[in-house]
Motif scaffolding. Structure first.
Motif, PDB file in Angstrom:
ATOM      1  N   VAL A  88      33.491  10.019  46.582  1.00 62.03           N
ATOM      2  CA  VAL A  88      34.364  10.961  46.892  1.00 62.03           C
ATOM      3  C   VAL A  88      33.034  12.124  47.471  1.00 62.03           C
ATOM      4  CG1 VAL A  88      35.676  13.104  46.468  1.00 62.03           C
ATOM      5  CG2 VAL A  88      36.250  10.812  45.508  1.00 62.03           C
ATOM      6  N   SER A  89      33.402  12.812  48.473  1.00 59.14           N
ATOM      7  CA  SER A  89      32.260  13.628  48.795  1.00 59.14           C
ATOM      8  C   SER A  89      31.889  14.884  47.690  1.00 59.14           C
ATOM      9  CB  SER A  89      32.692  14.324  50.193  1.00 59.14           C
ATOM     10  OG  SER A  89      33.504  15.130  50.118  1.00 59.14           O
ATOM     11  N   PRO A  90      30.733  15.162  47.678  1.00 60.60           N
ATOM     12  CA  PRO A  90      30.263  16.222  46.869  1.00 60.60           C
ATOM     13  C   PRO A  90      31.086  17.402  47.041  1.00 60.60           C
ATOM     14  CG  PRO A  90      28.090  15.200  47.677  1.00 60.60           C
ATOM     15  CD  PRO A  90      29.724  14.758  48.525  1.00 60.60           C
ATOM     16  N   ALA A  91      31.410  17.872  48.213  1.00 63.26           N
ATOM     17  CA  ALA A  91      32.336  18.880  48.518  1.00 63.26           C
ATOM     18  C   ALA A  91      33.654  18.861  48.235  1.00 63.26           C
ATOM     19  CB  ALA A  91      32.343  19.324  49.999  1.00 63.26           C
ATOM     20  N   SER A  92      34.289  17.576  48.033  1.00 67.18           N
ATOM     21  CA  SER A  92      35.773  17.273  47.565  1.00 67.18           C
ATOM     22  C   SER A  92      35.578  17.341  46.158  1.00 67.18           C
ATOM     23  CB  SER A  92      36.013  16.054  48.355  1.00 67.18           C
ATOM     24  OG  SER A  92      37.304  15.662  47.853  1.00 67.18           O
ATOM     25  N   ALA A  93      34.493  16.828  45.582  1.00 65.43           N
ATOM     26  CA  ALA A  93      34.313  16.986  44.054  1.00 65.43           C
ATOM     27  C   ALA A  93      34.341  18.094  43.514  1.00 65.43           C
ATOM     28  CB  ALA A  93      33.239  15.895  43.671  1.00 65.43           C
ATOM     29  N   ASP A  94      33.463  19.112  44.244  1.00 64.68           N
ATOM     30  CA  ASP A  94      33.549  20.327  43.770  1.00 64.68           C
ATOM     31  C   ASP A  94      34.706  21.091  43.865  1.00 64.68           C
ATOM     32  OD1 ASP A  94      30.891  20.049  43.399  1.00 64.68           O
ATOM     33  OD2 ASP A  94      30.148  21.336  45.336  1.00 64.68           O
ATOM     34  N   LYS A  95      35.638  20.768  44.729  1.00 66.76           N
ATOM     35  CA  LYS A  95      36.830  21.431  45.201  1.00 66.76           C
ATOM     36  C   LYS A  95      37.863  21.159  44.153  1.00 66.76           C
ATOM     37  CE  LYS A  95      40.441  22.259  48.615  1.00 66.76           C
ATOM     38  NZ  LYS A  95      40.912  21.710  49.988  1.00 66.76           N
ATOM     39  N   ARG A  96      37.837  19.689  43.746  1.00 64.65           N
ATOM     40  CA  ARG A  96      38.820  19.326  42.772  1.00 64.65           C
ATOM     41  C   ARG A  96      38.646  20.010  41.509  1.00 64.65           C
ATOM     42  NH1 ARG A  96      39.015  12.807  43.845  1.00 64.65           N
ATOM     43  NH2 ARG A  96      39.922  12.774  41.739  1.00 64.65           N
ATOM     44  N   VAL A  97      37.281  19.983  41.000  1.00 65.00           N
ATOM     45  CA  VAL A  97      36.904  20.411  39.502  1.00 65.00           C
ATOM     46  C   VAL A  97      37.237  21.878  39.392  1.00 65.00           C
ATOM     47  CG1 VAL A  97      35.071  21.060  38.079  1.00 65.00           C
ATOM     48  CG2 VAL A  97      34.971  18.744  39.178  1.00 65.00           C
ATOM     49  N   VAL A  98      37.117  22.617  40.594  1.00 64.61           N
ATOM     50  CA  VAL A  98      37.190  24.158  40.702  1.00 64.61           C
ATOM     51  C   VAL A  98      38.697  24.519  40.856  1.00 64.61           C
ATOM     52  CG1 VAL A  98      36.860  26.217  41.950  1.00 64.61           C
ATOM     53  CG2 VAL A  98      34.871  24.801  41.695  1.00 64.61           C
ATOM     54  N   SER A  99      39.450  23.638  41.291  1.00 66.08           N
ATOM     55  CA  SER A  99      40.949  24.168  41.454  1.00 66.08           C
ATOM     56  C   SER A  99      41.477  23.720  40.226  1.00 66.08           C
ATOM     57  CB  SER A  99      41.495  23.034  42.688  1.00 66.08           C
ATOM     58  OG  SER A  99      41.548  21.798  42.309  1.00 66.08           O
ATOM     59  N   ALA A 100      41.050  22.498  39.403  1.00 71.80           N
ATOM     60  CA  ALA A 100      41.839  22.322  38.100  1.00 71.80           C
ATOM     61  C   ALA A 100      41.487  23.270  37.263  1.00 71.80           C
ATOM     62  CB  ALA A 100      41.010  20.883  37.539  1.00 71.80           C
ATOM     63  N   ILE A 101      40.295  23.878  37.118  1.00 72.07           N
ATOM     64  CA  ILE A 101      39.843  24.747  36.493  1.00 72.07           C
ATOM     65  C   ILE A 101      40.682  26.155  36.528  1.00 72.07           C
ATOM     66  CG2 ILE A 101      38.224  26.576  35.447  1.00 72.07           C
ATOM     67  CD1 ILE A 101      36.312  24.251  35.468  1.00 72.07           C
ATOM     68  N   LYS A 102      40.889  26.533  37.729  1.00 70.62           N
ATOM     69  CA  LYS A 102      41.356  27.905  38.287  1.00 70.62           C
ATOM     70  C   LYS A 102      42.811  27.846  38.150  1.00 70.62           C
ATOM     71  CE  LYS A 102      37.629  29.686  40.641  1.00 70.62           C
ATOM     72  NZ  LYS A 102      36.998  30.449  41.654  1.00 70.62           N
ATOM     73  N   ARG A 103      43.480  26.614  38.454  1.00 68.40           N
ATOM     74  CA  ARG A 103      44.827  26.308  38.562  1.00 68.40           C
ATOM     75  C   ARG A 103      45.602  26.531  37.069  1.00 68.40           C
ATOM     76  NH1 ARG A 103      46.510  21.495  41.578  1.00 68.40           N
ATOM     77  NH2 ARG A 103      45.765  23.027  43.233  1.00 68.40           N
ATOM     78  N   ILE A 104      44.917  25.634  36.068  1.00 72.18           N
ATOM     79  CA  ILE A 104      45.426  25.945  34.865  1.00 72.18           C
ATOM     80  C   ILE A 104      45.141  27.206  33.958  1.00 72.18           C
ATOM     81  CG2 ILE A 104      45.326  24.449  32.512  1.00 72.18           C
ATOM     82  CD1 ILE A 104      45.241  22.096  34.262  1.00 72.18           C
ATOM     83  N   THR A 105      44.022  27.543  34.259  1.00 74.56           N
ATOM     84  CA  THR A 105      43.597  28.723  33.566  1.00 74.56           C
ATOM     85  C   THR A 105      44.241  30.471  34.198  1.00 74.56           C
ATOM     86  OG1 THR A 105      41.586  29.257  34.813  1.00 74.56           O
ATOM     87  CG2 THR A 105      41.485  27.770  32.676  1.00 74.56           C
ATOM     88  N   ALA A 106      44.757  30.199  35.359  1.00 71.60           N
ATOM     89  CA  ALA A 106      45.223  31.456  36.002  1.00 71.60           C
ATOM     90  C   ALA A 106      46.511  31.751  35.360  1.00 71.60           C
ATOM     91  CB  ALA A 106      45.416  31.093  37.479  1.00 71.60           C
TER      92      ALA A 106
END
Length: 102
Positions: free
Chosen positions: A84-102
């Motif tokens: 998976v591209s590095p940008a896509s990997a960053d996006k997946r990790v960031v969205s997982a953290i922000k979606r559940i902690t929000a």
């Protein structure tokens, strides 16, 4: 004055873009730990797959009480290693953290 070639300039431009992406990732997520739900969302996997990856030593995790916590940086590296591209990997990790902690 030494003027770089077009190819050298493009390579430098790509390096700057990569560093900018990495800095943005580190500011948003660097050093964070994710719970089981966040890790499953970032990896887009089931709980049994997550446990299998843990047993195989593919993920860095620690326990807080009985709950495993996963290093966000390690999850990102694992995602990148699955082509998976590095940008896509960053996006997946960031969205997982922000979606559940929000």
């Amino acid at each position: 004055m030494n003027v770089p070639s077009y190819e050298e300039f493009e390579a430098l431009q790509q390096q700057v873009a990569d560093l900018t992406r990495q800095v943005a990732y580190l500011i948003g997520v660097g050093g964070e730990w994710m719970d089981r739900r966040q890790a499953m969302q970032a990896l887009n996997c089931s709980e049994s797959t997550l446990h299998r990856l843990m047993r195989m030593g593919k993920l860095i995790y620690r326990y807080e009480g009985k709950k495993p916590l996963f290093a966000a940086d390690a999850l990102r590296k694992y995602i990148e290693s699955t082509l998976v591209s590095p940008a896509s990997a960053d996006k997946r990790v960031v969205s997982a953290i922000k979606r559940i902690t929000a």
